[in-house]
Design an enzyme around this catalytic site. Sequence first.
Site, mmCIF file in Angstrom:
data_model
loop_
_atom_site.group_PDB
_atom_site.id
_atom_site.type_symbol
_atom_site.label_atom_id
_atom_site.label_comp_id
_atom_site.label_asym_id
_atom_site.label_seq_id
_atom_site.Cartn_x
_atom_site.Cartn_y
_atom_site.Cartn_z
ATOM 1 N N CYS A 1 -49.400 -18.957 39.449
ATOM 2 C CA CYS A 1 -49.984 -19.549 38.235
ATOM 3 C C CYS A 1 -51.348 -20.158 38.560
ATOM 4 C CB CYS A 1 -49.028 -20.562 37.602
ATOM 5 S SG CYS A 1 -49.449 -20.938 35.876
ATOM 6 N N HIS B 1 -44.272 -17.359 36.895
ATOM 7 C CA HIS B 1 -43.550 -18.281 37.778
ATOM 8 C C HIS B 1 -42.256 -17.639 38.295
ATOM 9 C CE1 HIS B 1 -45.826 -22.060 37.318
ATOM 10 N NE2 HIS B 1 -46.107 -21.622 36.103
ATOM 11 N N GLU C 1 -40.582 -18.607 40.691
ATOM 12 C CA GLU C 1 -39.709 -19.670 41.221
ATOM 13 C C GLU C 1 -38.959 -20.427 40.132
ATOM 14 O OE1 GLU C 1 -43.310 -22.061 40.019
ATOM 15 O OE2 GLU C 1 -42.818 -19.987 40.529
#
Length: 244
Positions: A99, A189, A191
């Site tokens: 990001c 993202h 994660e």
Amino acid sequence: MEKKRFAVLMCAEDSEYVKKVYGGYSGVFVKMLEEEGETWDVYKVARGEFPEDDELFLYDGFVITGSCSDAHGNDTWVQDLLDLLNKLHSMNKKLLGICFGHQILGRALGGKVTRSPTGWDIGIRTITLSPSWSFSLTSLDLPPRLSIIECHRDEIRELPAKAEVIAWSEKTGIEMFKYGDHIMGIQGHPEYSKDILLHLIDRLIQGDCIIDAVGIQARERAALWEPDKEAWKRMCVNFLKGRL
């Protein structure tokens, strides 16, 4: 055998919720990327905490996180981060940007980052991998399209000539890029969990960053799809550890 060592460059402040449930955003990254026998350190660069120059050679790779700050801004720590990334690039260190991290890497390499002309992208989006890149990922058994959680209003608009766009979406032209064999940026993202996304939507509404209608639409989109978390994990781990 010498232990591999990696560092997370934290570009955001933790929310109390993420600290309580996940051990902070750095813990989310380490959980996704860590393998047995590795050492992971965290530098809170948004607070001005950076590794010393004589420590850089100790690391096999670095992960640059998301942030509420602008990658096109000129905060002191952002300028210091740009300097650090250029040093690491010259050392040919593995760099994985997520990001804001994706955007600041693009800027460090000479690209251009701006507000997206189409506004915020919040929710779950399907991105398309470049055929040239997906061919190199065949050993990971990944499909040509992957779903990922998105939460951004800035994007890379231009990359330097030596960088290669390796994924895009209907909304964002540069969802992923790579530079040589040592730098990769991901706009989304990998994660994040849905739980973190929903919590973040609430924070954005409470902070008047987005209006309620945008938040409602993002929640509705998030309910329709699941992010391909395991596929993203395989890709990120194998890139960072030099297996791609």
